[in-house]
Motif scaffolding. Sequence first.
Motif, short mmCIF file in Angstrom:
data_model
loop_
_atom_site.label_atom_id
_atom_site.label_comp_id
_atom_site.label_asym_id
_atom_site.label_seq_id
_atom_site.Cartn_x
_atom_site.Cartn_y
_atom_site.Cartn_z
N TYR A 258 0.75 -1.13 0.11
CA TYR A 258 0.02 -0.04 0.15
C TYR A 258 0.85 1.31 -0.04
N HIS A 262 1.52 3.98 -2.90
CA HIS A 262 1.07 5.37 -2.83
C HIS A 262 2.07 6.36 -3.14
N PHE A 265 2.31 6.60 -6.82
CA PHE A 265 1.16 6.87 -7.56
C PHE A 265 0.93 8.22 -8.41
N SER A 310 -8.39 2.14 -2.88
CA SER A 310 -7.76 3.55 -2.51
C SER A 310 -7.21 4.45 -3.68
N LEU A 311 -6.47 3.62 -4.42
CA LEU A 311 -5.98 4.40 -5.76
C LEU A 311 -7.05 4.81 -6.39
N ALA A 314 -7.92 8.13 -4.92
CA ALA A 314 -7.15 8.98 -5.21
C ALA A 314 -6.62 9.47 -6.87
#
Length: 402
Positions: A258, A262, A265, A310-311, A314
């Motif tokens: 994770y 991130h 990303f 979560s990506l 975002a």
Amino acid sequence: MIQNKNILLGVSGGIAAYKACALTSKLTQQGAAVKVIMTDNAAKFVSPLTFQALSRNPVHIDTFDEKDPAKIAHIDLADWADITLLAPATANIIGKLANGIADDMLSTVLLATQSSVYVAPAMNVHMYAHPAVIANMKQLDSWGYHFIEPGAGYLACGYVGKGRLEEPESIIAAVAEHQGRGDLFSGKKVLISAGPTQEKVDPVRFFTNRSSGKMGFALAEAAASAGADVTLVAGPVSLETGNKRINRIDVVTAEEMYQAMHDHFHTSDIVIKAAAVADYRPKQIYGEKMKKQPDDWRVEMERTQDILQSLGEAKKHQFLAGFAAETTNPVEYGITKLQKKNLDAIIVNNVAAEGAGFGGDTNVVTYVNKTEEKEDIALRSKQEIAKEILKLIARDMKDEPK
Ligand code: CTP
């Protein structure tokens, strides 16, 4: 695409070396500067003088024949080349290159050059089909070497089959076409996750899954070969990365994956989540090895974060693709995940299908984009599947309004 290019032509020792003469002549006619390196065996088939006359440049055979004291010949040649063309490429030179052997001028320059290398094999039909040759070609393909496949027809050894050096015109057309196309992902930053995660319960035990990482690694290699700068976040796998364009980050747990995803990303253009992330981890990690007890042992599990989701939350400019491993109704479940996780595409993998899924070298997938267009990619190697997936991503990115 060939005009004014510096082309280094490597000629190895097969009867097809005679075709390399016509190739040299046609390349120079089209305005390329050509320098030829021959192996000792190639020089038994064709005189170096022929290549010297056709290329109007000295021919190189011996690594230690240093003509100019101000330069180191093999490095100078390697740096001079815009394009390196290996034609004919025998099983021997392919094997040497795939294994990093540099024991003559040609094999040494091949390791030293940073130019695009095109390989046009020519050999007997059975040699071309030998598993060692196939494995070596696969290896080179994964490192970004471009192959110009031999044609089928009458071979000098008397056999009819695949192994005949492609005709000089076709070799030039293939190189020109590839050079003109440019690399599919040139200048793009691609972030890929691969492999399983491991979730510890005590110092000697962990929960994991059967993902080998092969699909994600094949995607990383293919993206790097297509000109991308790749960051590969890899769970614990026993795979190597060869391409210099791949920045590999090894992680163990879903939490570490994770974080790594991130961290990279925001600067990525394309993100592909091929990893099989643990959905649960033990709630308690024991500092000491758990001793067995007479009773059952219940391990309480807690949810990990859904990294892909979560990506998706975002996401700004990135093209985000996920994988869905399913055993029933794969496409239906895949589309649900695509919508739920705000993806641009999902690659659905029926892990129960013959030749598909975890561990193996092949796969069968369906690519679905966010307008729910579906493309079935039939059973083939994970390397081939990876290239198809990248082509579809490139197609969908092009269609995207800017
Ligand atoms: N994924 C993720 N983080 C998780 C679980 C999954 O990023 N904790 C990603 C995978 O990398 C994959 C996609 O989500 O790209 C789908 O994974 P899959 O295991 O098929 O689905 P799940 O979302 O976990 O759903 P389920 O297990 O219920 O099928």
